[in-house]
Enzyme design. Structure first.
Site, PDB file in Angstrom:
ATOM      1  N   GLY A 129       0.803  -1.218   0.000  1.00 23.72           N
ATOM      2  CA  GLY A 129       0.000   0.000   0.000  1.00 23.72           C
ATOM      3  C   GLY A 129       0.837   1.269   0.000  1.00 23.72           C
ATOM      4  CB  THR A 130       3.799   2.310   1.951  1.00 21.92           C
ATOM      5  OG1 THR A 130       3.152   1.972   3.181  1.00 21.92           O
ATOM      6  CG2 THR A 130       4.640   3.552   2.139  1.00 21.92           C
ATOM      7  CD  GLN A 169      -7.082  -1.199   7.051  1.00 20.77           C
ATOM      8  OE1 GLN A 169      -7.854  -2.131   7.326  1.00 20.77           O
ATOM      9  NE2 GLN A 169      -5.859  -1.149   7.537  1.00 20.77           N
ATOM     10  CB  SER A 184      -1.796  -3.577   1.260  1.00 19.27           C
ATOM     11  OG  SER A 184      -0.792  -4.247   1.951  1.00 19.27           O
ATOM     12  CG  HIS A 212       0.203  -6.759   4.951  1.00 12.58           C
ATOM     13  ND1 HIS A 212      -0.018  -6.412   6.262  1.00 12.58           N
ATOM     14  CD2 HIS A 212       0.600  -5.632   4.323  1.00 12.58           C
ATOM     15  CE1 HIS A 212       0.250  -5.108   6.410  1.00 12.58           C
ATOM     16  NE2 HIS A 212       0.617  -4.614   5.248  1.00 12.58           N
ATOM     17  CB  CYS A 241       1.975   3.732  10.880  1.00  8.27           C
ATOM     18  SG  CYS A 241       1.467   2.627   9.611  1.00  8.27           S
TER      19      CYS A 241
HETATM   20  N1  PLP Z   1      -3.015   2.493   3.636  1.00  7.92           N
HETATM   21  C1  PLP Z   1      -3.786   2.108   4.662  1.00  7.92           C
HETATM   22  C2  PLP Z   1      -5.166   2.666   4.812  1.00  7.92           C
HETATM   23  C3  PLP Z   1      -3.297   1.174   5.593  1.00  7.92           C
HETATM   24  O1  PLP Z   1      -4.054   0.797   6.615  1.00  7.92           O
HETATM   25  C4  PLP Z   1      -1.990   0.664   5.415  1.00  7.92           C
HETATM   26  C5  PLP Z   1      -1.397  -0.269   6.397  1.00  7.92           C
HETATM   27  O2  PLP Z   1      -1.552  -0.113   7.602  1.00  7.92           O
HETATM   28  C6  PLP Z   1      -1.240   1.102   4.303  1.00  7.92           C
HETATM   29  C7  PLP Z   1      -1.787   2.018   3.441  1.00  7.92           C
HETATM   30  C8  PLP Z   1       0.150   0.614   4.068  1.00  7.92           C
HETATM   31  O3  PLP Z   1       0.149  -0.626   3.430  1.00  7.92           O
HETATM   32  P1  PLP Z   1       1.493  -1.501   3.410  1.00  7.92           P
HETATM   33  O4  PLP Z   1       1.691  -1.986   4.802  1.00  7.92           O
HETATM   34  O5  PLP Z   1       1.198  -2.601   2.433  1.00  7.92           O
HETATM   35  O6  PLP Z   1       2.570  -0.610   2.931  1.00  7.92           O
END
Ligand code: PLP
Length: 394
Positions: free
Chosen positions: A70-71, A181, A201, A203, A327
């Site tokens: 996701g990031t 999410q 994402s 996971h 985070c």
């Molecule tokens: N965006 C949202 C809304 C998330 O909840 C998360 C993870 O907590 C992410 C992005 C980040 O995803 P990733 O852990 O795959 O980088």
């Protein structure tokens, strides 16, 4: 351990693992190699892409770019597109995101602001939703890109992305949504919602960590963030994670198959937690309690106690929960999500996010509530702050 932090991450489902196994050491080839092992890997990668594209209603598989999660998808959506449609050399432009985005969006926005873009954060309302009227109020003729998440990771609220995307488009801006999410948990169809880009994402949906995707509508001008060998049709270089893609596709397929029944079950568990905890403990409330939400997230505000103290004591008893997003939970600052919806700092410190998923049972939830109540009572009895502001007159 009773795991109640599914919004942070999920275990890999056995069926996903089974689908992935042959691609670790049997069909291990590089998807870009021309011989058979490579071709096998290529076919698996493309089958995964097709399955994910179908799962999100994309018009064509090529609109899916595999990423590390996701990031990376969030970063790519901003940097790759702005480089093309509004380069700083041509004056940059204005970009908008909601104030309760994941750091994957917020921190890239902050960085872009330092580079010279003009940025605006639109606040969600106290109900936990970003409303199109509030987006409309911050749009400008030079707004190039808007990013508003589909489901919020701490509250579970599901935004009306269709209305938000329409608003962005009516001003000539592109629209990106972080759907990390919401994927597999609520209806998500990129064409119906009208989004130009969306982040995913694996996971969070019982797939592997370090694997994700970006939906990139055909026609969106895009300059690869990660440059190199030109994989992913020159949109994301690096040898593709075939085993991850296979796992991601299988994970999504299972979530979609089981979604409606599973979401109804998780919504009932969420409502049960919110009701029992708020009835059993005074000065406690559900952070949000109405409107469209994903099933498994129960956000609580427990006045006069620190979320971290509750978390550690629950951990001692074998319960894994979070005070907010994974985070921000490592820091002692109150959650930016709660502050953005108008929760006062002192109250935000007493936040607990319980998030449930595929393996959560009613017994897990009741065990958690039975464990939480005496912990809160003990912490409150020791807390001068609670005694001063909320304690009964003696
Ligand atoms: N965006 C949202 C809304 C998330 O909840 C998360 C993870 O907590 C992410 C992005 C980040 O995803 P990733 O852990 O795959 O980088």
């Amino acid at each position: 351990m009773t795991y109640l932090d599914y919004a942070a991450t999920t275990p890999v489902d056995e069926r996903v693992l089974e689908a992935m196994m042959p691609y670790f050491s049997q069909h291990f080839g590089n998807a870009n190699s021309l011989y058979k092992t490579g071709r096998d890997a290529y076919h698996a990668l493309e089958a995964a892409r097709e399955s994910i594209a179908t799962g999100i209603g994309a018009a064509r598989p090529s609109e899916i770019v595999f990423t590390s999660g996701g990031t990376e998808s969030d970063n790519t959506a901003f940097i790759s597109v702005l480089n093309r449609i509004a380069p700083l050399s041509a004056g940059g432009g204005h970009i908008v995101a909601s104030a309760y985005e994941h750091p994957g969006v917020l921190n890239v926005l902050k960085w872009l602001g330092k580079q010279g873009y003009e940025t605006t954060l639109v606040s969600p309302c106290s109900d936990g939703f970003v409303h199109a009227d509030d987006l409309e109020a911050v749009m400008r003729p030079d707004t190039k890109l808007v990013s508003i998440m589909h489901a919020n990771n701490e509250l579970g609220t599901v935004n009306d992305v269709k209305a938000l995307a329409e608003c962005a488009h009516s001003h000539g801006a592109l629209f990106h949504t972080d759907a990390v999410q919401s994927l597999g948990k609520t209806a998500f169809d990129v064409q119906d919602l009208g989004v130009d880009m969306a982040s995913f994402s694996a996971h969070k949906i019982y797939g592997p960590k370090g694997m994700g995707g970006l939906y990139l509508r055909r026609g969106v001008n895009f300059d690869a963030l990660i440059k190199g060998g030109g994989q992913e049709s020159r949109r994301r270089s690096g040898t593709q994670n075939v085993v991850g893609a296979v796992g991601f596709a299988k994970a999504l397929e299972l979530c979609l198959e089981e979604r409606d029944e599973e979401q109804a079950r998780l919504s009932a568990l969420r409502d049960h937690i919110l009701q029992r905890v708020t009835e059993s403990l005074e000065n406690t409330q559900a952070t949000v309690s109405a409107g469209k939400r994903v099933g498994g997230i129960a956000p609580l505000l427990i006045n006069g106690v620190e979320g971290e103290s509750m978390l550690l004591q629950l951990d001692n008893l074998g319960y894994a929960v979070s005070t907010g997003s994974a985070c921000s939970s490592g820091s002692l600052d109150p959650s930016h999500v709660l502050l953005s919806i108008g929760v006062k700092k002192e109250i935000a410190h007493g936040s607990l996010r319980v998030s449930m998923g595929r393996y959560t049972t009613q017994d897990d939830v009741d065990g958690f509530i039975d464990a939480l109540i005496p912990i809160v009572e003990r912490l409150r009895a020791m807390s001068p702050v609670y005694q001063k502001y909320f304690g009964k007159e003696s």
